[in-house]
Design an enzyme around this catalytic site. Structure first.
Site, mmCIF file in Angstrom:
data_model
loop_
_atom_site.group_PDB
_atom_site.id
_atom_site.type_symbol
_atom_site.label_atom_id
_atom_site.label_comp_id
_atom_site.label_asym_id
_atom_site.label_seq_id
_atom_site.Cartn_x
_atom_site.Cartn_y
_atom_site.Cartn_z
ATOM 1 N N SER A 1 51.171 30.489 47.893
ATOM 2 C CA SER A 1 51.566 29.250 47.532
ATOM 3 C C SER A 1 50.872 28.529 46.384
ATOM 4 O O SER A 1 51.774 27.643 45.780
ATOM 5 C CB SER A 1 51.032 28.501 49.133
ATOM 6 O OG SER A 1 51.201 27.002 48.885
ATOM 7 N N LEU A 2 49.665 28.793 46.008
ATOM 8 C CA LEU A 2 49.352 28.465 44.680
ATOM 9 C C LEU A 2 50.007 28.855 43.556
ATOM 10 O O LEU A 2 50.247 28.135 42.558
ATOM 11 C CB LEU A 2 47.796 28.997 44.872
ATOM 12 C CG LEU A 2 46.988 28.294 43.525
ATOM 13 C CD1 LEU A 2 46.993 26.623 43.317
ATOM 14 C CD2 LEU A 2 45.739 28.853 43.626
ATOM 15 N N ASP B 1 40.442 40.653 51.164
ATOM 16 C CA ASP B 1 40.974 39.764 51.864
ATOM 17 C C ASP B 1 41.987 40.011 52.554
ATOM 18 O O ASP B 1 42.399 39.776 53.734
ATOM 19 C CB ASP B 1 41.757 38.307 50.806
ATOM 20 C CG ASP B 1 40.677 37.676 50.412
ATOM 21 O OD1 ASP B 1 39.286 37.688 50.840
ATOM 22 O OD2 ASP B 1 40.859 36.600 49.587
#
Length: 388
Positions: A256-257, A132
């Site tokens: 964020s998670l 990613d």
């Protein structure tokens, strides 16, 4: 009674005034946002050829692609071998395509050097090999304008942005060049920094666009940050915390998670605000429409400066009085979907999820990668049924 009646009249008048302002508030006239942020069902079914045509006025992309930019992670032996096979396949199957590689010491042989900037060579397709982080890096190379469609291949790393395995690079390229692939426009955030006098910091070309998130944090300081948060110019709250995250839907499964934020489908146009270890238990994550502008200002009472991380890169240090304004970028990242390619007879689920054309990539990822809502009972059933 008279005072109570007067307050009732004033409150009623204020409500009527507020209701009138909300109803009469004009919609955003920006044509770029209207064109880019369209309905999710339209995005996921848009043919790549149409998508390239729709952004032709922004980055002059050509279809079929005439130029490819290869972006890869650190060149380990498997990566070197994969790049060699990919280049050989492109030369034999698509001989008229020009292949570029970013300027670095380990540039593959047979490719031309490409440098980002306003006068850089035109790129029609970006091919990434890695994880990613490689995709985030590829998107950061196009911070001044539109991003070409991104075809991403995983190199043994599972992630939310890796729809294709490297073994399927021939099928992926064939789908792109035949116009059978579809794209998902993943939203980016545009960030502008200001000093204490609200003057823009940096030059006009110093644009910061992020695909995952921008995070203000206390860094190595032992003190909490005090951050004033404004939404569309209105003061929302004073955050006393380890920091604040402003995330895209794509970044909702990243930092964020981990900080307790919600999982947001990437086809939505939204801005996610998440506190990092807030002092107040009532400070909960918020989701705003993409038309919102979020400003984070380091409060004068803050006992420490705030470090700024953007997609994992440390970029700035904001002192008390300085601020950053975050809003949706008019240039999303068009990522090519694996699930849209259903013409190749690959009907069996692989190690990384369902076969092409069977499910939304995102649904596959939150089930396989996040183990979303996987209970102890379901794990046991999978173990004893012979599935992994």
């Amino acid at each position: 009674m008279a005072i109570h009646a007067q307050r009732t009249v004033l409150c009623s008048a204020f409500r009527r005034c507020l209701h009138t302002r909300i109803r009469s508030r004009p919609s955003l006239p920006s044509p770029s946002r209207t064109n880019l942020f369209i309905a999710p069902h339209t995005l996921t079914r848009t043919r790549l050829s149409r998508a390239l045509s729709s952004v032709q006025t922004q980055n002059e992309a050509s279809y079929p692609p005439k130029s490819i930019l290869i972006v890869n992670k650190l060149r380990t032996e498997p990566v070197v071998g994969a790049i060699g096979e990919l280049l050989d396949h492109v030369r034999k199957t698509y001989p008229g395509v020009k292949v570029f590689s970013e300027d670095r010491p380990d540039i593959p042989s047979g490719t031309d050097v490409w440098r980002p900037g306003p006068h850089s060579e035109k790129i029609d397709l970006v091919v990434t090999l890695g994880g990613d982080g490689t995709i985030l890096h590829a998107a950061s190379l196009f911070s001044l304008g539109a991003v070409p469609p991104v075809l991403s291949f995983s190199m043994g790393t599972l992630g939310f942005l890796l729809p294709f395995h490297i073994d399927d690079f021939a099928k992926g390229l064939e789908a792109v060049f035949q116009g059978k692939a579809t794209i998902l426009n993943r939203m980016r955030l545009s960030c502008t920094f200001y000093d204490k006098e609200r003057k823009k910091m940096g030059s006009a070309d110093d644009e910061w666009q992020v695909m995952n998130e921008i995070a203000l944090h206390r860094g190595s300081s032992p003190h909490l940050n005090t951050i004033d948060i404004y939404v569309d110019g209105q003061h929302l709250t004073e955050a006393v915390s380890d920091g604040v995250i402003v995330s895209t839907p794509t970044g909702s499964t990243a930092y964020s998670l981990s900080a307790g934020g919600p999982i947001v489908h990437p086809s939505l146009s939204a801005v996610v605000l998440v506190p990092i270890c807030p002092r107040s238990l009532s400070f909960r994550p918020l989701v705003f429409p993409s038309s919102s502008s979020v400003t984070l200002c380091i409060g004068d009472r803050s006992r420490a400066a705030a470090g700024v991380s953007m997609d994992g890169r440390v970029s700035h240090v904001l002192n008390p009085g300085e601020s950053v304004t975050v809003q949706a970028s008019p240039y999303p990242v068009p990522c090519i979907n694996r699930s849209s390619i259903s013409d190749y007879g690959d009907e069996q689920p692989g190690d990384e999820g369902v076969g092409p054309g069977k499910e939304d990539d995102w649904v596959r990822d939150i089930n396989n990668l996040l183990q979303y809502n996987a209970t102890f009972r379901s794990k046991a059933l999978l173990r004893y049924s012979g599935k992994t």
